[in-house]
Enzyme design. Sequence first.
Site, PDB file in Angstrom:
ATOM      1  N   ASP A   1       0.850  -1.193   0.000  1.00  0.00           N
ATOM      2  CA  ASP A   1       0.000   0.000   0.000  1.00  0.00           C
ATOM      3  C   ASP A   1       0.885   1.243   0.000  1.00  0.00           C
ATOM      4  O   ASP A   1       1.656   1.454   0.928  1.00  0.00           O
ATOM      5  CB  ASP A   1      -0.886  -0.035   1.255  1.00  0.00           C
ATOM      6  CG  ASP A   1      -1.716   1.234   1.400  1.00  0.00           C
ATOM      7  OD1 ASP A   1      -1.928   1.923   0.378  1.00  0.00           O
ATOM      8  OD2 ASP A   1      -2.148   1.532   2.533  1.00  0.00           O
TER       9      ASP A   1
ATOM     10  N   GLU B   1      -7.819 -20.070 -16.717  1.00  0.00           N
ATOM     11  CA  GLU B   1      -8.191 -20.726 -15.459  1.00  0.00           C
ATOM     12  C   GLU B   1      -9.392 -21.619 -15.725  1.00  0.00           C
ATOM     13  O   GLU B   1     -10.404 -21.155 -16.238  1.00  0.00           O
ATOM     14  CB  GLU B   1      -8.537 -19.680 -14.388  1.00  0.00           C
ATOM     15  CG  GLU B   1      -8.677 -20.324 -13.026  1.00  0.00           C
ATOM     16  CD  GLU B   1      -9.731 -19.700 -12.134  1.00  0.00           C
ATOM     17  OE1 GLU B   1      -9.680 -19.906 -10.931  1.00  0.00           O
ATOM     18  OE2 GLU B   1     -10.629 -19.006 -12.653  1.00  0.00           O
TER      19      GLU B   1
ATOM     20  N   HIS C   1      -4.334 -16.761  -4.900  1.00  0.00           N
ATOM     21  CA  HIS C   1      -5.212 -15.933  -4.066  1.00  0.00           C
ATOM     22  C   HIS C   1      -6.512 -16.643  -3.677  1.00  0.00           C
ATOM     23  O   HIS C   1      -7.283 -16.112  -2.883  1.00  0.00           O
ATOM     24  CB  HIS C   1      -5.532 -14.634  -4.808  1.00  0.00           C
ATOM     25  CG  HIS C   1      -6.332 -14.889  -6.057  1.00  0.00           C
ATOM     26  ND1 HIS C   1      -5.772 -15.483  -7.176  1.00  0.00           N
ATOM     27  CD2 HIS C   1      -7.634 -14.679  -6.344  1.00  0.00           C
ATOM     28  CE1 HIS C   1      -6.720 -15.612  -8.096  1.00  0.00           C
ATOM     29  NE2 HIS C   1      -7.857 -15.126  -7.614  1.00  0.00           N
ATOM     30  N   ASP C   2      -6.774 -17.819  -4.250  1.00  0.00           N
ATOM     31  CA  ASP C   2      -7.993 -18.574  -3.927  1.00  0.00           C
ATOM     32  C   ASP C   2      -7.730 -19.777  -3.024  1.00  0.00           C
ATOM     33  O   ASP C   2      -8.660 -20.523  -2.704  1.00  0.00           O
ATOM     34  CB  ASP C   2      -8.638 -19.127  -5.210  1.00  0.00           C
ATOM     35  CG  ASP C   2      -9.220 -18.049  -6.104  1.00  0.00           C
ATOM     36  OD1 ASP C   2      -9.568 -16.970  -5.584  1.00  0.00           O
ATOM     37  OD2 ASP C   2      -9.327 -18.303  -7.322  1.00  0.00           O
TER      38      ASP C   2
ATOM     39  N   ASP D   1      -9.985 -15.603 -16.402  1.00  0.00           N
ATOM     40  CA  ASP D   1     -10.732 -16.126 -15.270  1.00  0.00           C
ATOM     41  C   ASP D   1     -11.823 -17.101 -15.722  1.00  0.00           C
ATOM     42  O   ASP D   1     -12.572 -16.806 -16.660  1.00  0.00           O
ATOM     43  CB  ASP D   1     -11.373 -14.925 -14.550  1.00  0.00           C
ATOM     44  CG  ASP D   1     -11.917 -15.265 -13.195  1.00  0.00           C
ATOM     45  OD1 ASP D   1     -11.111 -15.597 -12.309  1.00  0.00           O
ATOM     46  OD2 ASP D   1     -13.154 -15.208 -13.013  1.00  0.00           O
TER      47      ASP D   1
ATOM     48  N   ASP E   1      -5.113 -10.006 -15.574  1.00  0.00           N
ATOM     49  CA  ASP E   1      -6.154 -10.971 -15.230  1.00  0.00           C
ATOM     50  C   ASP E   1      -7.476 -10.462 -15.790  1.00  0.00           C
ATOM     51  O   ASP E   1      -7.966  -9.408 -15.370  1.00  0.00           O
ATOM     52  CB  ASP E   1      -6.219 -11.066 -13.700  1.00  0.00           C
ATOM     53  CG  ASP E   1      -6.940 -12.295 -13.199  1.00  0.00           C
ATOM     54  OD1 ASP E   1      -7.890 -12.745 -13.857  1.00  0.00           O
ATOM     55  OD2 ASP E   1      -6.557 -12.791 -12.120  1.00  0.00           O
TER      56      ASP E   1
ATOM     57  N   ASP F   1      -4.074   3.994   2.755  1.00  0.00           N
ATOM     58  CA  ASP F   1      -5.508   3.759   2.963  1.00  0.00           C
ATOM     59  C   ASP F   1      -5.797   2.316   3.394  1.00  0.00           C
ATOM     60  O   ASP F   1      -6.952   1.921   3.535  1.00  0.00           O
ATOM     61  CB  ASP F   1      -6.326   4.122   1.702  1.00  0.00           C
ATOM     62  CG  ASP F   1      -6.026   3.211   0.520  1.00  0.00           C
ATOM     63  OD1 ASP F   1      -5.134   2.336   0.640  1.00  0.00           O
ATOM     64  OD2 ASP F   1      -6.680   3.365  -0.533  1.00  0.00           O
TER      65      ASP F   1
ATOM     66  N   ASP G   1      -1.957  -1.138  -3.734  1.00  0.00           N
ATOM     67  CA  ASP G   1      -2.248  -0.393  -4.966  1.00  0.00           C
ATOM     68  C   ASP G   1      -1.112  -0.548  -5.972  1.00  0.00           C
ATOM     69  O   ASP G   1      -0.085  -1.169  -5.672  1.00  0.00           O
ATOM     70  CB  ASP G   1      -2.522   1.084  -4.631  1.00  0.00           C
ATOM     71  CG  ASP G   1      -1.481   1.654  -3.676  1.00  0.00           C
ATOM     72  OD1 ASP G   1      -0.279   1.400  -3.900  1.00  0.00           O
ATOM     73  OD2 ASP G   1      -1.863   2.316  -2.690  1.00  0.00           O
TER      74      ASP G   1
HETATM   75  O1  ISL Z   1     -11.980 -20.161  -5.067  1.00  0.00           O
HETATM   76  C1  ISL Z   1     -12.191 -21.233  -5.542  1.00  0.00           C
HETATM   77  C2  ISL Z   1     -11.587 -22.367  -4.918  1.00  0.00           C
HETATM   78  O2  ISL Z   1     -12.510 -22.820  -3.987  1.00  0.00           O
HETATM   79  C3  ISL Z   1     -13.009 -21.476  -6.734  1.00  0.00           C
HETATM   80  O3  ISL Z   1     -14.279 -21.873  -6.527  1.00  0.00           O
HETATM   81  C4  ISL Z   1     -12.945 -20.210  -7.522  1.00  0.00           C
HETATM   82  O4  ISL Z   1     -14.094 -19.495  -7.426  1.00  0.00           O
HETATM   83  C5  ISL Z   1     -12.672 -20.592  -8.912  1.00  0.00           C
HETATM   84  O5  ISL Z   1     -11.380 -21.078  -8.849  1.00  0.00           O
HETATM   85  C6  ISL Z   1     -12.744 -19.403  -9.829  1.00  0.00           C
HETATM   86  O6  ISL Z   1     -11.849 -18.423  -9.406  1.00  0.00           O
HETATM   87  C7  ISL Z   1     -11.782 -17.247 -10.119  1.00  0.00           C
HETATM   88  O7  ISL Z   1     -13.047 -16.676 -10.387  1.00  0.00           O
HETATM   89  C8  ISL Z   1     -13.788 -16.232  -9.255  1.00  0.00           C
HETATM   90  C9  ISL Z   1     -12.962 -15.384  -8.301  1.00  0.00           C
HETATM   91  O8  ISL Z   1     -13.645 -15.240  -7.086  1.00  0.00           O
HETATM   92  C10 ISL Z   1     -11.602 -15.987  -8.020  1.00  0.00           C
HETATM   93  O9  ISL Z   1     -10.837 -15.151  -7.210  1.00  0.00           O
HETATM   94  C11 ISL Z   1     -10.956 -16.232  -9.355  1.00  0.00           C
HETATM   95  O10 ISL Z   1      -9.631 -16.686  -9.243  1.00  0.00           O
HETATM   96  C12 ISL Z   1     -14.952 -15.451  -9.791  1.00  0.00           C
HETATM   97  O11 ISL Z   1     -14.511 -14.475 -10.705  1.00  0.00           O
END
Ligand code: ISL
Length: 553
Positions: free
Chosen positions: A8, A252, A325-326, A193, A85, A12, A16
Site C-alpha cells: 500500500d 483458469e 489468491h484462492d 478467469d 487478469d 488507505d 495499490d
Molecule cells: O476459489 C475457488 C476455490 O474454492 C473457486 O471456486 C474459484 O471461485 C474458482 O477457482 C474461480 O476463481 C476465479 O473466479 C472467481 C474469483 O472469485 C476468483 O478469485 C478467481 O480466481 C470469480 O470471478
Amino acid sequence: MYPRSFADSDGDGIGDIRGVIAKLDYLHRLGVDVVWLSPFFRSPQDDNGYDISDYQDVDPMFGTLADIDELIAELHTRDMRFVMDVVINHTSDEHPWFVESRSSTTNPKRDWYWWRPAREGMAPGLPGAEPTNWRAFFAPSAWEWDETTGEYYLHLFTRKQPDLNWENPVVRQELYKMLRWWLDRGVDGFRMDVINMISKVLPLKDGPQVFGGPYGDGYAEFITGPRIHEFLQELNREVIAGRDKMLITVGEMPGVTVEEAKRFTDPANAEVDMVFQFEHVNLDHGPNGKFDVRPLRLTDLKASFGKWQTALAEAGWNSLYWDNHDQARAVSRFGSDDPRWRVLSAKALATVLHLHRGTPYIYQGEELGMTNFPFTSMAEVQDVESLHAARIGTELGMSEEAILAAIRARGRDNARTPMQWDDTPHAGFTAGTPWLPANPNYKEINAGVQVDDPDSVFTHYRALIALRHDLPVVAEGDFRMLLPDHETVYAFTRSLDGETLLVLANFGAAEQSVDLAEPDAEVVLSNYGDRASPVGTLRPWEATIYRTSRAPS
Ligand code: ISL
C-alpha cells in the site's frame, strides 16, 4: 500477485499499483520473469475486483491508467513481462452493459446476458422457481430474480457477477476489442478467469440433485461446453495471433480434465498456452467440497501430478502451482507450518514443484514461506466464498468453531492477508490500517530478514528460478516418476540429452531411506545446504536435486 494485499503506497490500508511499482526490484531479485496481477479494474469490489464495472479503467482504490502504464514500462525495463487478469465470463451488475440489459426486455443489450422466465407453473422469486436448479459458487442459486422486467439472470458466482452471453457474437467482438486495446497499451498476455465456463450447453437445463438442498450441480451444463474450443480459437485469432511479440495466455479452468487440457494447450489448436487445472488442489476435499477438509495422501498427489506430466509430455504444456489468491497457503497445507519444519518444508515444496516440467507460478509470500492466518472469529473473515460457506454450515447445524476450523484450513483470506515485508507495524504493508490484519507471525516471517540470508526460503526460490534459467534439463527435460507407492517420499527424474537430474524429497518429519543406489551423484541443490544427504537417506523434509550419471530404475 493480489494488488489489494501486496503493498500500500498511500496509507488507505489497501494495496495499490504504486505499491507494486515500489517493489519491482524485489521481484527482479527473486528472478521473476512474468508478473500476473489480479484484477485492478473499476469494480464495486463485491469479489475484490473479479466483478468488473469498467474493463478500460483502473479502480481509484488501486490507482490510475497512468500508474499501469508506468508499471508496464518499469517491468519491461527490468526484462519482466506483465500478464493481466481478465474476467470475461461475467461482469459486475454495475457494468453499464448490464445496467442497460436489465432495463427492459427489449433493450438491444438484453441478450448480452442470460435472462430467463421463472420455471413454468411456479411463482417467480420463490425457491425452486429458478429457470434451472444450478447452485452458484458463492450464492445458493445461480439465478437472481429481477423485479424490473420479471425475469431471472444467471450468475455462476455472486449475484453481483452476472454471466455474459458468449452465444452473442456482438458480445464476443466487444470483449476482443477491449483485449486488443490492452495489448496495444503494452500488456504481454492474459490470465483468463474461469474461461472454461463461457460456453453453456443449450438449452439450459437442470443438473443432478446431489447436494440434498433445493439446488443441484450444473457443472456438466457450463464446464467445457460445446463451443468452448471454437470460442477460444476465435479469441486467439482475433486478439493474440499476428502480434509481433511473444504473448502469454493462461486459462483458469476449474474442473478441466487432462484430456481437455491437452486439447486446450496443444499449440496446433491455437487456443491457450497453459491452463490452471484444479485436480491436485481438490484431492483433500471431501464429498461436500472445499470446506469439507480431508487429509491428503502423498500417493494421490504424486499420481495426479504424474498423470498430468505424462499426458502433456508430447503436446500441450503444464502450469505448476501450490497456491494462489484462492487457496490456502502452500506451506500450511502441503508442508508443515510447525516452526520446526516450516522453512525446510517450504523449500521442499518449492524444490518439487519447480523441478516439474511446466511453468511454475509463485504466489506472493509463498517465497517467504508465509502461513495460514489463525482466524478465531467470523468477524475476521471477509471473503465472499467463506461467508457463503459459513451460511451453509450454519444451516446444516455446524458450530461456529467447526466452521472456523474449516475456514482456517481453506479460506481464501489466508492468502490475502498483507504481504509480509518487514517487522514494522502491519508487516510494513501499510502506514494505515490494513483491510485484513497481518499474520501475527510477521516479525519472524518477512522479506526483510530473508532477502540477504543465504539459508532463507526466499534464497532457495531464487536458486530454483536460476536453475530453470540455466539448465535446459529443468525447462525441457522428460519427467519420470519414481516410487509412486511410497507414502512419504516424492521422487522423480528429469532427463535431457544424456543429462539426468534426480529429485528426492521427504514429505514428513520422520527420516526415510529409499533404495536408489547412486553412490556418485553430485548435489545440485539441497534444502540442507552443504549437509545434504547422499542419495537414499532423507532427513525430515529433506529435498535434494542430484545430478546422476545414469537414471535409476
Ligand atoms: O476459489 C475457488 C476455490 O474454492 C473457486 O471456486 C474459484 O471461485 C474458482 O477457482 C474461480 O476463481 C476465479 O473466479 C472467481 C474469483 O472469485 C476468483 O478469485 C478467481 O480466481 C470469480 O470471478
